[in-house]
Design a protein around this motif. Structure first.
Motif, PDB file in Angstrom:
ATOM      1  N   LEU A 187       0.910  -1.112  -0.077  1.00  8.47           N
ATOM      2  CA  LEU A 187      -0.054   0.054   0.230  1.00  8.47           C
ATOM      3  C   LEU A 187       0.882   1.305  -0.114  1.00  8.47           C
ATOM      4  CD1 LEU A 187      -2.634  -1.161   2.737  1.00  8.47           C
ATOM      5  CD2 LEU A 187      -2.901  -0.960   0.295  1.00  8.47           C
ATOM      6  N   SER A 188       0.562   2.238  -0.703  1.00  5.85           N
ATOM      7  CA  SER A 188       1.181   3.417  -0.911  1.00  5.85           C
ATOM      8  C   SER A 188       1.386   4.359   0.481  1.00  5.85           C
ATOM      9  CB  SER A 188       0.864   4.427  -2.011  1.00  5.85           C
ATOM     10  OG  SER A 188      -0.524   4.735  -1.595  1.00  5.85           O
ATOM     11  N   GLN A 189       0.294   4.376   1.430  1.00 12.13           N
ATOM     12  CA  GLN A 189       0.040   4.891   2.671  1.00 12.13           C
ATOM     13  C   GLN A 189      -0.668   3.969   3.364  1.00 12.13           C
ATOM     14  OE1 GLN A 189      -2.695   7.695   0.499  1.00 12.13           O
ATOM     15  NE2 GLN A 189      -3.827   7.335   2.172  1.00 12.13           N
ATOM     16  N   SER A 190      -0.788   4.490   4.987  1.00 11.02           N
ATOM     17  CA  SER A 190      -1.677   3.801   5.590  1.00 11.02           C
ATOM     18  C   SER A 190      -3.034   4.247   5.628  1.00 11.02           C
ATOM     19  CB  SER A 190      -1.066   3.783   7.112  1.00 11.02           C
ATOM     20  OG  SER A 190      -1.162   5.125   7.667  1.00 11.02           O
ATOM     21  N   TYR A 191      -3.881   3.415   5.910  1.00 12.37           N
ATOM     22  CA  TYR A 191      -5.212   3.510   5.665  1.00 12.37           C
ATOM     23  C   TYR A 191      -6.102   3.442   7.287  1.00 12.37           C
ATOM     24  CZ  TYR A 191      -4.736   3.691   0.957  1.00 12.37           C
ATOM     25  OH  TYR A 191      -4.303   4.194  -0.492  1.00 12.37           O
ATOM     26  N   PRO A 192      -6.771   4.528   7.675  1.00 14.38           N
ATOM     27  CA  PRO A 192      -7.364   4.391   8.996  1.00 14.38           C
ATOM     28  C   PRO A 192      -8.607   3.495   8.838  1.00 14.38           C
ATOM     29  CG  PRO A 192      -7.866   6.443   8.264  1.00 14.38           C
ATOM     30  CD  PRO A 192      -7.041   5.786   7.197  1.00 14.38           C
TER      31      PRO A 192
END
Length: 103
Positions: A81-86
């Protein structure tokens, strides 16, 4: 053995369309097995579901459900994943849209 619904949580905020569905299910499984996420043995991940960005995670043990729900901040992180997701984690209910709409 508790009924499946009492061992299942609803996960909202799953990033949709970024990865193959089975890859995303795998990432969710890994997330909810980690002790730092208050997780435990995952019996099943249902993704995709009929609701966009929603997955179901069923645990082997109902105690893990209570533990996962107590953790306030779930962030989905993986090198794919390119970022973290809440993520929003809520108890399972029959009408999923009503479970997640009042958050």
């Amino acid at each position: 053995r508790a009924a499946k619904s009492t061992r299942t949580v609803v996960i909202a905020g799953v990033p949709d369309g970024l990865l193959e569905d089975d890859v995303m299910a795998d990432i969710l499984t890994i997330h909810f097995q980690k002790s730092r996420n208050n997780g435990g043995d995952v019996a099943e991940v249902t993704y995709p579901t009929g609701n966009e960005g929603v997955a179901y995670v069923t645990f082997e043990d109902q105690k893990v459900v209570e533990s996962v729900l107590r953790k306030a901040d779930h962030r989905l992180e993986d090198k794919r994943l390119s970022q973290s997701y809440p993520l929003r984690v809520t108890p399972y209910c029959d009408k999923v849209s009503s479970c997640i709409s009042h958050l």
